[in-house]
Design an enzyme around this catalytic site. Structure first.
Site, mmCIF file in Angstrom:
data_model
loop_
_atom_site.group_PDB
_atom_site.id
_atom_site.type_symbol
_atom_site.label_atom_id
_atom_site.label_comp_id
_atom_site.label_asym_id
_atom_site.label_seq_id
_atom_site.Cartn_x
_atom_site.Cartn_y
_atom_site.Cartn_z
ATOM 1 C CG ASN A 174 -2.361 0.328 0.803
ATOM 2 O OD1 ASN A 174 -2.824 -0.112 -0.257
ATOM 3 N ND2 ASN A 174 -3.035 1.108 1.602
ATOM 4 N NE ARG A 178 3.124 -0.147 4.541
ATOM 5 C CZ ARG A 178 2.463 1.001 4.679
ATOM 6 N NH1 ARG A 178 2.609 1.731 5.778
ATOM 7 N NH2 ARG A 178 1.671 1.426 3.712
ATOM 8 C CE LYS A 200 3.173 -7.126 -4.599
ATOM 9 N NZ LYS A 200 4.261 -6.290 -4.050
ATOM 10 N N PRO A 209 3.978 -12.456 -8.204
ATOM 11 C CG PRO A 209 5.654 -11.106 -7.302
ATOM 12 C CD PRO A 209 5.371 -12.041 -8.419
ATOM 13 C CG ASP A 246 1.424 -5.162 -8.431
ATOM 14 O OD1 ASP A 246 1.188 -5.865 -9.425
ATOM 15 O OD2 ASP A 246 1.961 -4.048 -8.521
#
Length: 279
Positions: A120, A176, A218, A235, A237
């Site tokens: 993000n 995070r 991911k 991945p 995304d």
DNA sequence: CTCCAGGTTTATG
DNA sequence: CATAAACATGGA
């Protein structure tokens, strides 16, 4: 030392979204030159011409680190040719456009933390966030007395396991913070053995990584592909979602590219970003 | 100011 | 199982 190599475009690699610590610098020659830190070493490299790069390091260091780091023994040319001669019109263009990309063999722990941070965030924000983490928790690397600029290695699992949430918030890690700490602790304690995850299969590695709080599908694929060199990593995304949706109308099977799906993903990602004006 | 970013977790239907 | 909301923050 100068190396003659096909399918090696420094600018494309640096801009391919798989690594976040390559920075363009001025070169006396006026050519494309980048500096970077990996495996605790500082490296400058320059694009001499289409099929030639110069790495400013000793021959020992080249063989010890960079030859493998840049995946120089792998034949990307045949992959590119297969795609260009293939049936898929999007991949023909994507492979032709991104033919200078290579899948790097980054330090597993760096890939792990970098892609946790990446979630993000846009790529410029990922870069600055990682630099902040390195400057705070990484060991300083001395290049030369005069250079005036400070360089830092990527932090060790021990160093990051000791980080506290507030400090990570100050470094703009946002929510995070706890993901970073739990990942570092998992590695430090040996609950996650990244070297072992290199040895085992891709599916198993992804499964183990997803056991860490803050690592989803991911990010686990990114770590597998860029840090463990599991070339099956794919991945998905927001950009790859866009490709699968807009180009393939939700009918894309990565299995048809078994053995090099991760490379195909990279071409798709890089080309789609270009098409949408971000490359 | 608003929208989006190399997503994941948790809550809810 | 699928979808939605919350999350923290910088860049465009």
């Amino acid at each position: 030392m100068k190396i003659r190599i096909k399918n090696f475009d420094i600018l494309q690699i640096a801009d391919s979204g798989q690594c976040f610590r390559m920075n363009q610098i001025d070169a006396p020659s006026g050519k494309i030159r980048y500096e970077m830190i990996a495996y605790g070493k500082y490296l400058e490299l320059e694009q001499v011409d289409k099929d030639q790069v110069e790495l400013f390091c000793s021959e020992e260091e080249y063989h010890e680190i960079w030859e493998e780091y840049f995946d120089l023994s792998y034949d990307y040319e045949s992959i590119v040719n297969t795609l260009i001669e293939g049936e898929d019109p999007f991949l023909k263009e994507a492979a032709a456009y991104g033919r200078g990309i290579r899948i790097l063999k980054q330090e597993p722990f760096e890939a792990m933390i970098s892609f946790i941070i990446s979630q993000n965030k846009n790529i410029p924000a990922i870069r600055s966030g990682i630099e902040a983490i390195c400057a705070r928790y990484g060991e300083r690397i001395v290049i030369s007395e005069k250079s005036g600029k400070d360089y830092y290695a990527f932090p060790t699992p021990d160093a990051l396991a000791k980080a506290d949430k507030e400090e990570l918030r100050r470094l703009k890690m946002g929510y995070r913070d706890e993901y970073i700490i739990s990942a570092a602790k998992a590695v430090q304690k040996g609950e996650i053995n990244l070297e072992y995850l290199k040895q085992i299969g891709f599916d198993e590695a992804v499964k183990a990584l997803k056991g860490v709080h803050g690592i989803g599908d991911k990010v686990a694929n990114c770590i597998s592909l860029y840090g463990l060199h599991h070339i099956e990593g794919f991945p998905v995304d927001v950009w790859i979602k866009r490709v699968i949706d807009e180009i393939y109308h939700n009918k894309f099977e990565k299995e048809q590219y078994f053995g090099y799906a991760g490379i195909v993903q990279q071409y798709m990602f890089y080309y789609m970003r270009y098409l949408k004006g971000r490359g």
